[in-house]
Design an enzyme around this catalytic site. Structure first.
Site, PDB file in Angstrom:
ATOM      1  N   LEU A  51      30.711  34.180  18.473  1.00 22.99           N
ATOM      2  CA  LEU A  51      29.357  34.732  18.616  1.00 22.99           C
ATOM      3  C   LEU A  51      29.373  36.120  19.272  1.00 22.99           C
ATOM      4  O   LEU A  51      28.702  37.044  18.813  1.00 22.99           O
ATOM      5  CB  LEU A  51      28.508  33.758  19.447  1.00 22.99           C
ATOM      6  CG  LEU A  51      27.102  34.227  19.850  1.00 22.99           C
ATOM      7  CD1 LEU A  51      26.199  34.356  18.619  1.00 22.99           C
ATOM      8  CD2 LEU A  51      26.471  33.259  20.852  1.00 22.99           C
ATOM      9  N   HIS A  94      29.562  39.667  17.827  1.00 22.27           N
ATOM     10  CA  HIS A  94      28.388  40.377  17.293  1.00 22.27           C
ATOM     11  C   HIS A  94      27.867  41.299  18.376  1.00 22.27           C
ATOM     12  O   HIS A  94      27.235  40.875  19.344  1.00 22.27           O
ATOM     13  CB  HIS A  94      27.339  39.372  16.802  1.00 22.27           C
ATOM     14  CG  HIS A  94      27.811  38.667  15.565  1.00 22.27           C
ATOM     15  ND1 HIS A  94      27.464  39.065  14.300  1.00 22.27           N
ATOM     16  CD2 HIS A  94      28.674  37.632  15.413  1.00 22.27           C
ATOM     17  CE1 HIS A  94      28.070  38.300  13.410  1.00 22.27           C
ATOM     18  NE2 HIS A  94      28.807  37.416  14.061  1.00 22.27           N
ATOM     19  N   ASN A 145      17.636  40.886  18.477  1.00 22.11           N
ATOM     20  CA  ASN A 145      16.478  41.332  17.690  1.00 22.11           C
ATOM     21  C   ASN A 145      16.594  40.824  16.246  1.00 22.11           C
ATOM     22  O   ASN A 145      17.655  40.351  15.811  1.00 22.11           O
ATOM     23  CB  ASN A 145      16.297  42.852  17.781  1.00 22.11           C
ATOM     24  CG  ASN A 145      17.396  43.631  17.100  1.00 22.11           C
ATOM     25  OD1 ASN A 145      17.685  43.410  15.924  1.00 22.11           O
ATOM     26  ND2 ASN A 145      18.022  44.547  17.844  1.00 22.11           N
ATOM     27  N   ARG A 183      27.175  34.464   9.019  1.00 25.24           N
ATOM     28  CA  ARG A 183      27.625  33.185   9.583  1.00 25.24           C
ATOM     29  C   ARG A 183      26.882  31.950   9.079  1.00 25.24           C
ATOM     30  O   ARG A 183      27.403  30.840   9.205  1.00 25.24           O
ATOM     31  CB  ARG A 183      27.458  33.215  11.119  1.00 25.24           C
ATOM     32  CG  ARG A 183      28.122  34.391  11.809  1.00 25.24           C
ATOM     33  CD  ARG A 183      29.617  34.277  11.791  1.00 25.24           C
ATOM     34  NE  ARG A 183      30.238  35.276  12.650  1.00 25.24           N
ATOM     35  CZ  ARG A 183      31.530  35.279  12.955  1.00 25.24           C
ATOM     36  NH1 ARG A 183      32.336  34.348  12.498  1.00 25.24           N
ATOM     37  NH2 ARG A 183      32.052  36.233  13.718  1.00 25.24           N
TER      38      ARG A 183
HETATM   39  C1  LIG Z   1      34.467  34.841   7.520  1.00 24.20           C
HETATM   40  C2  LIG Z   1      34.808  35.624   8.758  1.00 24.20           C
HETATM   41  C3  LIG Z   1      36.117  35.701   9.169  1.00 24.20           C
HETATM   42  C4  LIG Z   1      36.458  36.443  10.313  1.00 24.20           C
HETATM   43  N1  LIG Z   1      37.743  36.490  10.704  1.00 24.20           N
HETATM   44  C5  LIG Z   1      38.095  37.211  11.779  1.00 24.20           C
HETATM   45  C6  LIG Z   1      39.452  37.278  12.205  1.00 24.20           C
HETATM   46  O1  LIG Z   1      40.323  36.645  11.647  1.00 24.20           O
HETATM   47  N2  LIG Z   1      39.747  38.044  13.269  1.00 24.20           N
HETATM   48  C7  LIG Z   1      38.785  38.768  13.916  1.00 24.20           C
HETATM   49  O2  LIG Z   1      39.129  39.483  14.859  1.00 24.20           O
HETATM   50  N3  LIG Z   1      37.502  38.709  13.559  1.00 24.20           N
HETATM   51  C8  LIG Z   1      37.123  37.949  12.515  1.00 24.20           C
HETATM   52  N4  LIG Z   1      35.819  37.882  12.147  1.00 24.20           N
HETATM   53  C9  LIG Z   1      34.810  38.587  12.955  1.00 24.20           C
HETATM   54  C10 LIG Z   1      34.281  39.849  12.242  1.00 24.20           C
HETATM   55  O3  LIG Z   1      35.325  40.765  11.963  1.00 24.20           O
HETATM   56  C11 LIG Z   1      33.220  40.545  13.109  1.00 24.20           C
HETATM   57  O4  LIG Z   1      33.812  40.967  14.308  1.00 24.20           O
HETATM   58  C12 LIG Z   1      32.058  39.657  13.451  1.00 24.20           C
HETATM   59  O5  LIG Z   1      31.654  38.885  12.352  1.00 24.20           O
HETATM   60  C13 LIG Z   1      30.900  40.516  13.929  1.00 24.20           C
HETATM   61  O6  LIG Z   1      30.378  41.183  12.801  1.00 24.20           O
HETATM   62  P1  LIG Z   1      29.893  42.683  12.856  1.00 24.20           P
HETATM   63  O7  LIG Z   1      30.944  43.592  13.405  1.00 24.20           O
HETATM   64  O8  LIG Z   1      29.361  43.005  11.500  1.00 24.20           O
HETATM   65  O9  LIG Z   1      28.659  42.549  13.873  1.00 24.20           O
HETATM   66  P2  LIG Z   1      28.152  43.579  14.945  1.00 24.20           P
HETATM   67  O10 LIG Z   1      29.172  43.856  15.968  1.00 24.20           O
HETATM   68  O11 LIG Z   1      26.868  43.013  15.460  1.00 24.20           O
HETATM   69  O12 LIG Z   1      27.901  44.890  14.145  1.00 24.20           O
HETATM   70  C14 LIG Z   1      26.802  44.977  13.235  1.00 24.20           C
HETATM   71  C15 LIG Z   1      27.062  46.100  12.254  1.00 24.20           C
HETATM   72  O13 LIG Z   1      27.036  47.339  12.947  1.00 24.20           O
HETATM   73  C16 LIG Z   1      28.019  48.213  12.391  1.00 24.20           C
HETATM   74  N5  LIG Z   1      29.042  48.500  13.411  1.00 24.20           N
HETATM   75  C17 LIG Z   1      29.218  47.855  14.597  1.00 24.20           C
HETATM   76  N6  LIG Z   1      30.194  48.409  15.298  1.00 24.20           N
HETATM   77  C18 LIG Z   1      30.665  49.410  14.555  1.00 24.20           C
HETATM   78  C19 LIG Z   1      31.704  50.326  14.749  1.00 24.20           C
HETATM   79  N7  LIG Z   1      32.475  50.342  15.833  1.00 24.20           N
HETATM   80  N8  LIG Z   1      31.931  51.238  13.781  1.00 24.20           N
HETATM   81  C20 LIG Z   1      31.184  51.257  12.665  1.00 24.20           C
HETATM   82  N9  LIG Z   1      30.183  50.387  12.401  1.00 24.20           N
HETATM   83  C21 LIG Z   1      29.929  49.484  13.344  1.00 24.20           C
HETATM   84  C22 LIG Z   1      28.630  47.492  11.195  1.00 24.20           C
HETATM   85  O14 LIG Z   1      27.884  47.819  10.057  1.00 24.20           O
HETATM   86  C23 LIG Z   1      28.412  46.041  11.533  1.00 24.20           C
HETATM   87  O15 LIG Z   1      28.395  45.175  10.414  1.00 24.20           O
HETATM   88  C24 LIG Z   1      35.435  37.134  11.039  1.00 24.20           C
HETATM   89  C25 LIG Z   1      34.119  37.021  10.612  1.00 24.20           C
HETATM   90  C26 LIG Z   1      33.779  36.284   9.513  1.00 24.20           C
HETATM   91  C27 LIG Z   1      32.332  36.178   9.093  1.00 24.20           C
END
Ligand SMILES: Cc1cc2nc3c(=O)[nH]c(=O)nc-3n(C[C@H](O)[C@H](O)[C@H](O)COP(=O)(O)OP(=O)(O)OC[C@H]3O[C@@H](n4cnc5c(N)ncnc54)[C@H](O)[C@@H]3O)c2cc1C
Length: 262
Positions: free
Chosen positions: A102, A105, A199, A210
């Protein structure tokens, strides 16, 4: 051994100060054709969208109803307006495994979680995964391992509690550093409590990532609990999501246009 049950409580939900907004419109000599029965969250998002163009009243407002207006905002990618509405959830009976995922995110989410450094986990509860709960053999192995971990945790902590040669401030310090060290023994299944504020835009992103994930019952269950709350408070903001029941009786939350990730 305590087995805990998932609970998602809504501590705070979006509000909209309608009378103050109507005062603003009166000052601007504007009228607003409101949609009957829109919720505060939906109205706040609508006015956030309309303020960008000052599209209030006759000749400036299209005949769209609130849900159509919001649907159009989302389709156009004008989603920053969704960031004005927030919820705070208290999640309990969730595993550290879940919260580890969680808190990845980062955007639009805030967290406050039970500390394993400051809180003694000797009486911790555990989250028994459904996939294991339904299999008596696996359940036995799982419980044995949890039991061993807790026994080791208690043994390490107990030695310091029992040591009368350490007392006062130093005992407090040693206990804290030992709690930090001992938590390394605790399993991912250890129950935790976390307050999450997010939000609507961030929640939508979370549900897309998810809500429909295969092989993770806990994640899907919590997504569903969140969805039930937010879709009741702000149906228009989540109108493109739906709940699908699976053959095993569990559910997933997916986007209607099939854009769910799994
Ligand atoms: C099926 C699945 C498998 C996964 N497997 C793994 C794994 O094996 N290992 C692992 O470490 N994680 C894994 N994750 C976690 C995944 O990589 C993300 O860290 C997590 O889902 C949070 O998503 P997010 O970064 O989109 O969300 P948030 O952090 O809330 O970001 C939201 C959005 O903001 C933008 N954003 C945020 N930060 C940045 C940035 N620094 N630069 C550019 N744009 C940005 C992107 O568009 C992003 O989608 C997995 C997730 C899923 C759903």
């Amino acid at each position: 051994m305590h087995i805990s049950e998932l609970k998602v409580r809504c501590l705070s939900k979006p509000s909209f100060n309608l009378s103050e907004f109507l005062n603003f419109l009166a000052d601007e000599n504007l009228d607003w054709h409101r949609t009957l029965n829109s919720t505060p969250a939906e109205e706040l998002v609508e006015v956030a969208g309309r303020i960008c163009y000052m599209s209030f009243g006759e000749g400036k407002q299209s005949p769209r109803r609130n849900n159509e207006y919001i649907d159009n905002l989302i389709r156009q990618g004008h989603e920053s307006v969704l960031e004005h509405v927030n919820w705070s959830f208290l999640m309990s009976g969730v595993s550290r495994a879940f919260t580890h995922q969680l808190v990845r995110h980062r955007i639009g989410f805030s967290y406050s979680q039970l500390s394993q450094q400051y809180h003694d986990e000797s009486n911790a509860s555990f989250v028994l995964p459904v996939e294991i709960r339904n299999n008596p053999d696996l359940c036995e192995v799982w419980k044995r391992n949890i039991h061993n971990s807790v026994a080791m945790y208690k043994e390490i902590m107990g030695r310091v509690y029992a040591d009368d040669s350490i007392n006062g401030h130093s005992k407090k310090e040693i206990l804290r550093s030992l709690r930090s060290a001992s938590r390394s023994i605790l399993p991912n299944a250890t129950e935790t409590k976390i307050i999450v504020t997010a939000n609507a835009r961030a929640i939508r992103h979370f549900l897309i990532m998810r809500g429909g994930i295969d092989g993770d019952h806990e994640m899907r269950s919590i997504s569903y609990e969140i969805y039930k709350i937010v879709s009741l408070d702000a149906p228009a903001l989540f109108q493109d999501f739906k709940v699908v029941e699976l053959t095993d009786g569990s559910v997933k939350v997916i986007r209607n246009n099939g854009k769910e990730k799994s």
